[in-house]
Design a protein around this motif. Structure first.
Motif, PDB file in Angstrom:
ATOM      1  N   VAL A   1      45.175  49.935  44.072  1.00  0.00           N
ATOM      2  CA  VAL A   1      45.836  50.250  45.346  1.00  0.00           C
ATOM      3  C   VAL A   1      45.210  49.442  46.472  1.00  0.00           C
ATOM      4  N   LEU A   2      43.884  49.272  46.423  1.00  0.00           N
ATOM      5  CA  LEU A   2      43.157  48.627  47.520  1.00  0.00           C
ATOM      6  C   LEU A   2      42.938  47.133  47.334  1.00  0.00           C
ATOM      7  N   ASN A   3      43.098  46.644  46.111  1.00  0.00           N
ATOM      8  CA  ASN A   3      42.735  45.262  45.826  1.00  0.00           C
ATOM      9  C   ASN A   3      43.802  44.573  44.982  1.00  0.00           C
ATOM     10  N   ASP A   4      43.606  43.290  44.783  1.00  0.00           N
ATOM     11  CA  ASP A   4      44.466  42.516  43.898  1.00  0.00           C
ATOM     12  C   ASP A   4      44.234  42.999  42.466  1.00  0.00           C
ATOM     13  N   ALA A   5      45.300  43.445  41.797  1.00  0.00           N
ATOM     14  CA  ALA A   5      45.164  43.981  40.446  1.00  0.00           C
ATOM     15  C   ALA A   5      44.587  42.961  39.470  1.00  0.00           C
ATOM     16  N   GLN A   6      44.718  41.675  39.789  1.00  0.00           N
ATOM     17  CA  GLN A   6      44.178  40.645  38.897  1.00  0.00           C
ATOM     18  C   GLN A   6      42.650  40.654  38.865  1.00  0.00           C
ATOM     19  N   GLN A   7      42.036  41.316  39.834  1.00  0.00           N
ATOM     20  CA  GLN A   7      40.581  41.407  39.871  1.00  0.00           C
ATOM     21  C   GLN A   7      40.052  42.638  39.133  1.00  0.00           C
ATOM     22  N   LEU A   8      40.963  43.397  38.511  1.00  0.00           N
ATOM     23  CA  LEU A   8      40.559  44.633  37.852  1.00  0.00           C
ATOM     24  C   LEU A   8      39.561  44.387  36.722  1.00  0.00           C
ATOM     25  N   ASP A   9      39.818  43.365  35.902  1.00  0.00           N
ATOM     26  CA  ASP A   9      38.920  43.093  34.775  1.00  0.00           C
ATOM     27  C   ASP A   9      37.503  42.834  35.253  1.00  0.00           C
ATOM     28  N   SER A  10      37.381  42.097  36.332  1.00  0.00           N
ATOM     29  CA  SER A  10      36.066  41.787  36.880  1.00  0.00           C
ATOM     30  C   SER A  10      35.381  43.057  37.378  1.00  0.00           C
ATOM     31  N   PHE A  11      36.138  43.926  38.039  1.00  0.00           N
ATOM     32  CA  PHE A  11      35.597  45.188  38.529  1.00  0.00           C
ATOM     33  C   PHE A  11      35.082  46.049  37.380  1.00  0.00           C
ATOM     34  N   LEU A  12      35.883  46.174  36.322  1.00  0.00           N
ATOM     35  CA  LEU A  12      35.485  46.997  35.187  1.00  0.00           C
ATOM     36  C   LEU A  12      34.268  46.420  34.476  1.00  0.00           C
ATOM     37  N   GLU A  13      34.207  45.098  34.372  1.00  0.00           N
ATOM     38  CA  GLU A  13      33.053  44.455  33.732  1.00  0.00           C
ATOM     39  C   GLU A  13      31.777  44.738  34.521  1.00  0.00           C
ATOM     40  N   ASN A  14      31.870  44.705  35.842  1.00  0.00           N
ATOM     41  CA  ASN A  14      30.698  44.965  36.686  1.00  0.00           C
ATOM     42  C   ASN A  14      30.230  46.412  36.578  1.00  0.00           C
ATOM     43  N   CYS A  15      31.157  47.321  36.265  1.00  0.00           N
ATOM     44  CA  CYS A  15      30.829  48.746  36.194  1.00  0.00           C
ATOM     45  C   CYS A  15      30.526  49.219  34.772  1.00  0.00           C
ATOM     46  N   SER A  16      30.677  48.333  33.789  1.00  0.00           N
ATOM     47  CA  SER A  16      30.448  48.702  32.401  1.00  0.00           C
ATOM     48  C   SER A  16      28.980  49.050  32.171  1.00  0.00           C
ATOM     49  N   GLY A  17      28.768  50.214  31.581  1.00  0.00           N
ATOM     50  CA  GLY A  17      27.408  50.653  31.304  1.00  0.00           C
ATOM     51  C   GLY A  17      26.741  51.377  32.453  1.00  0.00           C
ATOM     52  N   THR A  18      27.370  51.384  33.613  1.00  0.00           N
ATOM     53  CA  THR A  18      26.831  52.116  34.767  1.00  0.00           C
ATOM     54  C   THR A  18      27.775  53.265  35.111  1.00  0.00           C
ATOM     55  N   LEU A  19      28.892  52.950  35.771  1.00  0.00           N
ATOM     56  CA  LEU A  19      29.853  54.003  36.102  1.00  0.00           C
ATOM     57  C   LEU A  19      30.665  54.446  34.892  1.00  0.00           C
ATOM     58  N   PHE A  20      30.962  53.507  33.993  1.00  0.00           N
ATOM     59  CA  PHE A  20      31.853  53.805  32.871  1.00  0.00           C
ATOM     60  C   PHE A  20      31.224  53.424  31.541  1.00  0.00           C
ATOM     61  N   PHE A  21      31.632  54.158  30.487  1.00  0.00           N
ATOM     62  CA  PHE A  21      31.197  53.803  29.143  1.00  0.00           C
ATOM     63  C   PHE A  21      31.873  52.494  28.736  1.00  0.00           C
ATOM     64  N   PRO A  22      31.140  51.523  28.191  1.00  0.00           N
ATOM     65  CA  PRO A  22      31.770  50.277  27.705  1.00  0.00           C
ATOM     66  C   PRO A  22      32.888  50.555  26.702  1.00  0.00           C
ATOM     67  N   ALA A  23      32.688  51.562  25.831  1.00  0.00           N
ATOM     68  CA  ALA A  23      33.714  51.885  24.831  1.00  0.00           C
ATOM     69  C   ALA A  23      34.999  52.376  25.489  1.00  0.00           C
ATOM     70  N   ASP A  24      34.886  53.110  26.605  1.00  0.00           N
ATOM     71  CA  ASP A  24      36.083  53.582  27.310  1.00  0.00           C
ATOM     72  C   ASP A  24      36.821  52.419  27.961  1.00  0.00           C
ATOM     73  N   ILE A  25      36.073  51.453  28.480  1.00  0.00           N
ATOM     74  CA  ILE A  25      36.712  50.277  29.088  1.00  0.00           C
ATOM     75  C   ILE A  25      37.468  49.487  28.020  1.00  0.00           C
ATOM     76  N   ARG A  26      36.852  49.315  26.852  1.00  0.00           N
ATOM     77  CA  ARG A  26      37.546  48.611  25.754  1.00  0.00           C
ATOM     78  C   ARG A  26      38.788  49.393  25.332  1.00  0.00           C
ATOM     79  N   TRP A  27      38.647  50.707  25.305  1.00  0.00           N
ATOM     80  CA  TRP A  27      39.779  51.581  24.964  1.00  0.00           C
ATOM     81  C   TRP A  27      40.928  51.365  25.947  1.00  0.00           C
TER      82      TRP A  27
END
Length: 423
Positions: free
Chosen positions: A142-168
């Motif tokens: 909603v707030l950003n370019d959706a094309q940057q979503l992968d980068s956002f999730l990668e930066n949050c992997s292992g901190t805010l979110f489980f890596p397995a959930d992101i892959r899911w």
């Protein structure tokens, strides 16, 4: 009256969200959709668990109808207190058919922090983190370019979110085109189809979901806390003294509960009785009533919608002392009469036996000035004190519940504030 439910509760909630504050519009249903598609192929959860998680996603921000919470909803500050999680938790624990999942609502932002005096199991924390992932994906897009979503999730992997959930999520998105369907709005029809063909509830569960949703709006303020409940209880008592058949009672109960659902579009900042009377005038204006009809059209059976429409027309006639140009069915007259009476029954008025003759006199005058058949009113007159007292006793319990919830809301938020300052 056996067969499919009279109400598609998922559609009612989704349609209501679309008339909400634009900062929150559609957020809950998009989160529920992301979860729905992620859960579609997994064997980690049973079908019932998947349905429960879907509803948790749809209602995860149900505590956010208070004005002070709206600004924080789109925040990415992990230290943001997110007070709506507390209020949503209390609503779920008190009214919903899923009270055992209330802790998921409480922890769906601070998934790892167990600073509340509310324990959470690993099973529920995993669900909370899954909801948080879907929530942040939607807010980010909603707030950003959706094309940057992968980068956002990668930066949050292992901190805010489980890596397995992101892959899911990535695997599900690749297979089901989740984000593409959200962008094209195709997801809304998919949710509606899911609700109609795969979502099942008992009558009791349906009633509890509806109660939870209604109180999420009514409990924003002390003045509005009992308005719908007074009308629901009054309509039930009137239906009892009229000895109406079970089918009619069910229609009356649901129509009374849904009658003013368009109030979701109204502000809730009320501080005195003057504000409350202004709120009631806006509640019965054409735009709010049109919102009610728009929300319910296609989501409830025709018997309920017709009862609500006829009761709204009858209230308009009474407001203008104009005879109705139709003969209202007993169900619609019962609902309209209940709401006319509920407008006079607020906690601040200290409604006692002293007020009964005045209210009854007002009702009698309405029937005379509008040249209406007073058969129903004459039955009500014989049992008036009984109807009022039973209604007040039932509503007193809800009012006490409201205050207990507000006390607990304050207490838990003080703990949350202390935690955020400390850490």
């Amino acid at each position: 009256m056996n067969g499919p439910p009279l109400i598609n509760i998922v559609d009612v909630i989704c349609h209501s969200f679309r008339h909400q504050d634009p900062r929150l519009s559609n957020h809950g249903e998009r989160v529920a959709y992301i979860l729905m598609k992620m859960l579609e192929d997994t064997k980690r959860y049973t079908q019932q668990e998947k349905q429960n998680i879907f509803m948790l996603g749809l209602l995860h921000d149900i505590g956010a109808y208070k004005e002070k919470e709206l600004d924080s909803m789109l925040s990415f500050d992990i230290n943001n207190p997110m007070e709506h999680s507390v209020f949503g938790y209390l609503l779920f624990k008190t009214f919903s058919p899923l009270p055992e999942y209330a802790d998921v609502i409480l922890y769906h932002h601070h998934c790892n922090a167990q600073y509340y005096p509310v324990p959470i199991s690993n099973y529920h924390r995993d669900i909370a983190k899954l909801i948080y992932l879907a929530d942040r994906i939607d807010v980010f897009c909603v707030l950003n370019d959706a094309q940057q979503l992968d980068s956002f999730l990668e930066n949050c992997s292992g901190t805010l979110f489980f890596p397995a959930d992101i892959r899911w999520f990535h695997n599900s998105d690749e297979k089901h085109h989740i984000m593409e369907h959200i962008h094209s709005m195709e997801y809304q029809q998919e949710i509606s189809d899911y609700a109609r063909h795969h979502f099942t509830t008992t009558d009791t569960q349906l009633h509890n979901y509806l109660t939870t949703f209604i109180f999420s709006v009514d409990f924003r303020n002390e003045y509005t806390a009992l308005h719908t409940n007074y009308a629901v209880q009054l309509s039930e008592q009137i239906a009892n003294i009229l000895r109406l058949p079970e089918e009619s009672r069910k229609i009356i109960q649901l129509a009374a509960m849904l009658h003013n659902i368009g109030k979701i579009s109204l502000p809730s900042a009320l501080s005195n009785m003057k504000d409350y009377h202004q709120y009631l005038s806006e509640l019965y204006c054409c735009s709010t009533m049109d919102t009610t009809r728009d929300i319910l059209s296609g989501s409830v059976e025709s018997e309920i919608l017709n009862t609500i429409n006829d009761s709204l027309l009858l209230l308009e006639c009474w407001a203008n002392n104009r005879p109705p140009d139709f003969e209202p069915p007993v169900e619609a007259e019962t609902v309209a009469l209940s709401y006319l009476m509920s407008d006079s029954m607020t906690p601040e008025l200290n409604f006692t036996l002293y007020h009964y003759p005045k209210l009854l006199s007002t009702l009698q005058e309405k029937y005379r000035s509008c040249k209406m058949d007073d058969k129903l009113l004459r039955v009500l007159e014989k049992h008036f004190d009984q109807v009022i007292l039973k209604t007040q006793n039932c509503c007193a319990n809800i009012y006490n519940t409201f205050h207990r919830m507000m006390d607990e809301d304050h207490s838990l938020n003080m703990i949350l504030m202390h935690y955020n300052k400390k850490y």
